[in-house]
Design an enzyme around this catalytic site. Sequence first.
Site, mmCIF file in Angstrom:
data_model
loop_
_atom_site.group_PDB
_atom_site.id
_atom_site.type_symbol
_atom_site.label_atom_id
_atom_site.label_comp_id
_atom_site.label_asym_id
_atom_site.label_seq_id
_atom_site.Cartn_x
_atom_site.Cartn_y
_atom_site.Cartn_z
ATOM 1 N N GLY A 1 1.018 -1.388 -0.120
ATOM 2 C CA GLY A 1 0.290 0.269 -0.191
ATOM 3 C C GLY A 1 1.438 1.195 -0.338
ATOM 4 C CG ASN A 2 3.928 1.439 3.340
ATOM 5 O OD1 ASN A 2 2.725 3.272 3.082
ATOM 6 N ND2 ASN A 2 4.359 0.627 3.837
ATOM 7 C CE LYS B 1 -0.570 -3.431 9.557
ATOM 8 N NZ LYS B 1 0.822 -3.219 8.927
ATOM 9 C CE LYS C 1 2.149 -6.619 -0.195
ATOM 10 N NZ LYS C 1 2.919 -6.065 1.399
ATOM 11 C CE LYS D 1 7.596 -7.133 0.831
ATOM 12 N NZ LYS D 1 7.046 -6.318 2.404
#
Lengths: 324, 324
Positions: A9-10, A123, A207, A269
């Site tokens: 999103g960044n 979060k 995500k 990740k």
Amino acid sequence: MRIVVAIGGNAIIAEHERGTWAEQRANASGVARELAALKRTGHELVLTHGNGPQVGALHVQRSRARDEVPELPFDALVAMTQGQLGYLLQEAIEDADPSVRTATVLTRVRVEADDPSFSKPTKPIGRFYADEREARLAAGRDHGVAPDAGRGWRTVVASPGPQAIVEFEPIAALAECGILVIAAGGGGIPVVRRVGRLEGIEAVIDKDRASAVLAHAVDAELLVMLTGVERVALDFGTRWQRDMARLTVSDAEQLLDRGEFPPGSMGPKVESGVRFIREGGRSAIVTCADRLIDAVEGSAGTRIVPDVEGPSATAWTSATVAAA
Amino acid sequence: MRIVVAIGGNAIIAEHERGTWAEQRANASGVARELAALKRTGHELVLTHGNGPQVGALHVQRSRARDEVPELPFDALVAMTQGQLGYLLQEAIEDADPSVRTATVLTRVRVEADDPSFSKPTKPIGRFYADEREARLAAGRDHGVAPDAGRGWRTVVASPGPQAIVEFEPIAALAECGILVIAAGGGGIPVVRRVGRLEGIEAVIDKDRASAVLAHAVDAELLVMLTGVERVALDFGTRWQRDMARLTVSDAEQLLDRGEFPPGSMGPKVESGVRFIREGGRSAIVTCADRLIDAVEGSAGTRIVPDVEGPSATAWTSATVAAA
């Protein structure tokens, strides 16, 4: 080959920006060009994206108008960012190449109601407040606050682990039609199973983790996670930094266990890459947007691979090895 | 048979309600039961919905937080309501019948940049303000205001005519898989063509008009528009009220020309039915949610049909004829 690509999103609202629509559109155009170029090479593509800054903006807006408009829960806000960013990305990709057909499929992701994160939400969402009391006021009765990165107080929300993609079937069906499908935006709309039915729950899902579950669910061969750097590194930012070109799943697990990757950024990740490979995926790549095609073709990025992949075990990049 | 069903945004937030998430969910469950029951009869179903109250709420929220969060344009807000309401409706329909598979496809609708409505926006959005100056402040620099229904001032936006459904292909593909597809929510995200590319534009599109274009684009045989009454009537609410069971397309056009239907409510529905039939649709129905299945089977609602459909011309309901 069917590929799932995850972007942050960044990548669409940069750290120093206010997040105007013009800024978001301009930022999206860069990654959109790479995605359109990859699609043209003939692969089936499913795109996922983060929504941190966007869901944060909605949270601020609903807090500010609380006396006039009822506040919707976070699951509804995530659904709204899927609409907003799906639209933005479709437009950006088609601008880059009008021959690429795109579609956004709203996506729910099932989580466990007893996920430990629900008892301790961590979060951070939305803007920073210097003052704890002010942060609590903005967070509202249903949400906690916590200090973040020494920059102030923010609302915190649970971030449970994704278990299953509810809409995997329509996503796969459209990808098979050759459509670039945008799905599981913001990690997906979090839902739990209650007495045989699915029900939304206040949370946001990572995500990259959701993308690993999605990649498995739609039988993708490759999961690509885009970030700000070309390769995963050890001792990142120090004079001992070593960039990795290839990493076996067992070595990745060892490095994760040793806490080599920061929890907020590279950690999820690498973890997601490991999960995808352990569930049968062929390979997972971490790289930056402008090396996307090179990475898919094997000449850039860090590729996480199964242990059994022959003699080619974990490898540093030749450049870094030479320097070491 | 492939059927497009359109429901109003007001079916999900009632006039007197604040629009909490719990209220919206409770309201959706009624129409969801009817839709699930219709799906079970074996038809292919595409569902469209309005978004008036929801886009109005987003408009209020963005105005109130203007100094903190950049305001997104109306096309982005419509995309967000597609996410919000698609999610809500999917959940409601699956609650009614977990065997029904659902998906929401984000939908852009092309309009003409020179549509006359852009030079004179008239579609009211969001809350009423007693004071014109206060309304102008909420509307922001980019939008006008106008008095509405003697109840105060509101923001007004252009409402151009829909020309084409950008995502008709994925919508049709998923409907063919047996999935109940939610599409063109809020009349669709308005886009215009500029030098070969599509670009969002500040507007909202009438959802009945968009539904007629969608029904044609996905080759539906039947377009059903749900509203608060079972049948279209002449002299509605007077002692001369006559409910219509069947209406030929030519008669419908004559009645529209004579201004028999109010522009804000029944007018666009009859007009949309006429457009769908003139473009080759088999029939269009106007009815209320709890008569949906009866209407599809032919025993309820007002059905707009082609002129050539034999001796069965425009007909009043027998009950009303008897009373007349």
